[in-house]
Design a protein around this motif. Structure first.
Motif, mmCIF file in Angstrom:
data_model
loop_
_atom_site.group_PDB
_atom_site.id
_atom_site.type_symbol
_atom_site.label_atom_id
_atom_site.label_comp_id
_atom_site.label_asym_id
_atom_site.label_seq_id
_atom_site.Cartn_x
_atom_site.Cartn_y
_atom_site.Cartn_z
ATOM 1 N N ALA A 281 0.889 -1.253 0.064
ATOM 2 C CA ALA A 281 0.021 0.092 0.028
ATOM 3 C C ALA A 281 0.902 1.085 -0.232
ATOM 4 O O ALA A 281 2.189 1.288 0.089
ATOM 5 C CB ALA A 281 -0.857 -0.033 1.195
ATOM 6 N N ASP A 282 0.257 2.518 -0.021
ATOM 7 C CA ASP A 282 0.961 3.729 -0.332
ATOM 8 C C ASP A 282 1.548 4.038 1.013
ATOM 9 O O ASP A 282 2.869 4.657 1.156
ATOM 10 C CB ASP A 282 -0.174 4.639 -0.268
ATOM 11 N N ASP A 283 1.376 3.283 2.340
ATOM 12 C CA ASP A 283 2.132 3.488 3.359
ATOM 13 C C ASP A 283 3.154 2.383 3.737
ATOM 14 O O ASP A 283 3.909 2.481 4.656
ATOM 15 C CB ASP A 283 1.203 3.372 4.823
ATOM 16 N N GLY A 284 3.566 1.585 2.670
ATOM 17 C CA GLY A 284 4.384 0.672 2.757
ATOM 18 C C GLY A 284 3.992 -0.625 3.549
ATOM 19 O O GLY A 284 4.884 -1.707 3.599
ATOM 20 N N LYS A 285 3.030 -0.753 3.965
ATOM 21 C CA LYS A 285 2.428 -1.872 4.542
ATOM 22 C C LYS A 285 1.962 -2.822 3.572
ATOM 23 O O LYS A 285 1.601 -2.493 2.746
ATOM 24 C CB LYS A 285 1.276 -1.526 5.686
ATOM 25 N N LEU A 286 2.121 -4.339 3.872
ATOM 26 C CA LEU A 286 1.527 -5.289 3.015
ATOM 27 C C LEU A 286 0.128 -5.278 3.121
ATOM 28 O O LEU A 286 -0.520 -5.449 4.052
ATOM 29 C CB LEU A 286 2.176 -6.635 3.652
ATOM 30 N N ARG A 287 -0.525 -5.380 1.785
ATOM 31 C CA ARG A 287 -2.107 -5.468 1.782
ATOM 32 C C ARG A 287 -2.505 -6.592 1.938
ATOM 33 O O ARG A 287 -1.695 -7.670 1.417
ATOM 34 C CB ARG A 287 -2.326 -4.624 0.512
ATOM 35 N N PRO A 288 -3.838 -6.849 2.216
ATOM 36 C CA PRO A 288 -4.547 -7.992 2.403
ATOM 37 C C PRO A 288 -4.404 -8.767 0.921
ATOM 38 O O PRO A 288 -4.573 -8.085 0.058
ATOM 39 C CB PRO A 288 -6.036 -7.787 2.822
ATOM 40 N N THR A 289 -4.083 -10.101 0.919
ATOM 41 C CA THR A 289 -4.018 -10.844 -0.424
ATOM 42 C C THR A 289 -4.942 -12.154 -0.364
ATOM 43 O O THR A 289 -5.049 -12.911 0.645
ATOM 44 C CB THR A 289 -2.453 -11.476 -0.662
ATOM 45 N N PHE A 290 -6.018 -12.240 -1.401
ATOM 46 C CA PHE A 290 -6.672 -13.016 -1.517
ATOM 47 C C PHE A 290 -6.035 -14.218 -2.197
ATOM 48 O O PHE A 290 -5.598 -14.342 -3.153
ATOM 49 C CB PHE A 290 -8.110 -12.696 -2.385
ATOM 50 N N ILE A 291 -6.325 -15.467 -1.570
ATOM 51 C CA ILE A 291 -5.618 -16.465 -2.043
ATOM 52 C C ILE A 291 -6.573 -17.855 -2.725
ATOM 53 O O ILE A 291 -5.962 -18.810 -3.275
ATOM 54 C CB ILE A 291 -4.747 -17.306 -0.830
ATOM 55 N N GLY A 292 -7.780 -17.548 -2.427
ATOM 56 C CA GLY A 292 -8.407 -18.682 -2.827
ATOM 57 C C GLY A 292 -9.686 -19.141 -1.881
ATOM 58 O O GLY A 292 -10.013 -18.490 -1.062
ATOM 59 N N TYR A 293 -10.553 -20.048 -2.438
ATOM 60 C CA TYR A 293 -11.870 -20.465 -1.951
ATOM 61 C C TYR A 293 -11.972 -21.817 -1.856
ATOM 62 O O TYR A 293 -11.486 -22.560 -2.232
ATOM 63 C CB TYR A 293 -12.979 -19.719 -2.337
ATOM 64 N N GLY A 294 -13.046 -22.230 -0.905
ATOM 65 C CA GLY A 294 -13.241 -23.866 -0.613
ATOM 66 C C GLY A 294 -14.650 -24.031 -0.346
ATOM 67 O O GLY A 294 -15.382 -23.217 0.105
ATOM 68 N N HIS A 295 -15.151 -25.115 -0.734
ATOM 69 C CA HIS A 295 -16.475 -25.773 -0.593
ATOM 70 C C HIS A 295 -16.664 -26.406 0.803
ATOM 71 O O HIS A 295 -15.798 -27.348 1.050
ATOM 72 C CB HIS A 295 -16.936 -26.484 -1.687
ATOM 73 N N ILE A 296 -17.442 -26.083 1.280
ATOM 74 C CA ILE A 296 -18.040 -26.842 2.611
ATOM 75 C C ILE A 296 -18.494 -28.004 2.621
ATOM 76 O O ILE A 296 -19.258 -28.433 1.891
ATOM 77 C CB ILE A 296 -18.977 -26.040 3.413
ATOM 78 N N PRO A 297 -17.737 -29.121 3.380
ATOM 79 C CA PRO A 297 -18.014 -30.648 3.136
ATOM 80 C C PRO A 297 -19.380 -30.728 3.295
ATOM 81 O O PRO A 297 -19.838 -30.412 4.476
ATOM 82 C CB PRO A 297 -16.788 -31.206 3.919
ATOM 83 N N GLY A 298 -20.248 -31.614 2.477
ATOM 84 C CA GLY A 298 -21.481 -31.943 2.877
ATOM 85 C C GLY A 298 -22.684 -30.796 2.616
ATOM 86 O O GLY A 298 -23.852 -31.112 2.818
ATOM 87 N N LEU A 299 -22.252 -29.536 2.391
ATOM 88 C CA LEU A 299 -23.317 -28.479 2.201
ATOM 89 C C LEU A 299 -24.138 -28.630 0.939
ATOM 90 O O LEU A 299 -25.354 -28.465 1.045
ATOM 91 C CB LEU A 299 -22.822 -27.122 2.432
ATOM 92 N N ARG A 300 -23.724 -29.293 -0.159
ATOM 93 C CA ARG A 300 -24.439 -29.092 -1.109
ATOM 94 C C ARG A 300 -24.907 -30.824 -1.548
ATOM 95 O O ARG A 300 -25.258 -30.906 -2.515
ATOM 96 C CB ARG A 300 -23.787 -28.674 -2.380
ATOM 97 N N GLU A 301 -24.535 -31.697 -0.668
ATOM 98 C CA GLU A 301 -24.877 -32.793 -1.017
ATOM 99 C C GLU A 301 -26.223 -33.513 -0.476
ATOM 100 O O GLU A 301 -26.672 -32.851 0.709
ATOM 101 C CB GLU A 301 -23.602 -33.721 -0.388
#
Length: 337
Positions: free
Chosen positions: A317-337
């Motif tokens: 970011a502009d202040d030199g701090k590390l910005r949050p980074t999105f790394i991925g997503y996951g499906h909740i086991p058994g939710l759609r079954e």
């Protein structure tokens, strides 16, 4: 001496006058004799009266006692005795209890003073006003809580295609959106809305537990590992919101970030939320969870709220701090079954 002379005179007359006349004269003289001594008891009565008058003399201290004094003079007469009985109960009880009652009535105002003392405890509730002053810092406490815009919420009808979601997904998202209506703060380390706030992984943990997902871990890093081990995680390396890597993203999936705050953790997952889908009004992807500064409709929010979902990549970011980074997503086991 006078009596002796009279007797001698009577005897002399009796010798001269005939017997019949003598009897009359004796009778007359006897009557005179008995009539004469009658005045003698008069001074005696006066002496008695004087004695009686002397007796009431000490009594005039009380004015009502003068009236019963003649009653005492008439007391020797038998006919007066019932009258005395009538006067005694009438006179004796009437003054004595009246004085007693008046004396008792005089202290009665004194207990009236005691309720005046009871007013003093009535003043004691005045310290109850002090908690009102203590209530003044209470409004100051929410001020640091909500340093951003108010928490945002959405109804299921505001989400595009919500009616077509599987029943378990609908149930999970409805329970998640209900928490956004409670004005909950972001509270690190809390997974219970009863405390007034929750953190991001605590929100995910509470909602999944509420919907029957018993094996969900409490920490966001552990939740990431839980999905990776179940082969249900989808990594995202692209920096674009329309990347093909998001094609399998579905409502109810968990979203993960790194770099939201500084912590030594392996893997370094620091943030998690639940994906809602697209908002009907704007077409923007939206998510729900707990955050201390994420944005919805251009305004930063602090607490349990609805937020915009955008892909964020590595960089500073502009202040030199590390910005949050999105790394991925996951499906909740058994939710759609």
């Amino acid at each position: 001496m006078l009596v002796r002379a009279l007797l001698i005179l009577v005897l002399a007359v009796s010798t001269v006058v005939p017997a019949g006349a003598a009897e009359q004269s004796l009778a007359n003289t006897i009557k005179k004799i008995f009539s004469t001594p009658t005045p003698t008891p008069k001074p005696r009565k006066k002496k008695k009266s004087s004695s009686t008058t002397k007796k009431p003399s000490p009594s005039p201290a009380a004015s009502p006692k003068k009236k019963p004094s003649p009653a005492n003079e008439e007391s020797p007469a038998p006919s007066v005795t019932p009258s005395i009985k009538k006067k005694k109960p009438s006179a004796s009880p009437s003054p004595t209890p009246s004085l007693g009652r008046k004396k008792k009535s005089s202290p009665t105002p004194e207990p009236t003073a005691t309720p005046e003392g009871s007013k003093s405890p009535s003043v004691t509730p005045s310290p109850t006003v002090t908690p009102e002053s203590s209530s003044t810092p209470a409004p100051t406490s929410p001020v640091p809580k909500k340093h951003g815009a108010p928490n945002a919420t959405l109804t299921p009808d505001a989400i595009k295609g919500f009616e077509n979601y599987p029943a378990n997904v609908q149930k999970l998202l409805v329970s998640a959106l209900e928490l956004t209506t409670r004005n909950l703060d972001y509270k690190y380390g809390s997974a219970d809305p009863a405390t007034g706030g929750m953190d991001c992984s605590g929100f995910v943990y509470f909602v999944l537990k509420q919907n029957g997902v018993e094996d969900v871990p409490r920490d966001s890093s552990e939740q990431y590992v839980w999905l990776r081990r179940s082969r249900r995680f989808e990594a995202v390396l692209s920096q674009k919101d329309n990347s093909f890597e998001l094609e399998d993203l579905k409502p109810g999936d968990l979203l993960f970030w790194t770099g939201t705050y500084s912590i030594e953790r392996d893997p370094p997952i620091t943030h998690a939320m639940i994906y809602l889908g697209r908002e009907k009004k704007t077409g923007q992807r939206v998510m729900v969870g707990a955050s201390d500064g994420r944005v919805y409709q251009g305004e930063s929010r602090n607490g349990v709220s609805v937020f915009d979902f955008n892909v964020q990549r590595n960089g500073k970011a502009d202040d030199g701090k590390l910005r949050p980074t999105f790394i991925g997503y996951g499906h909740i086991p058994g939710l759609r079954e």
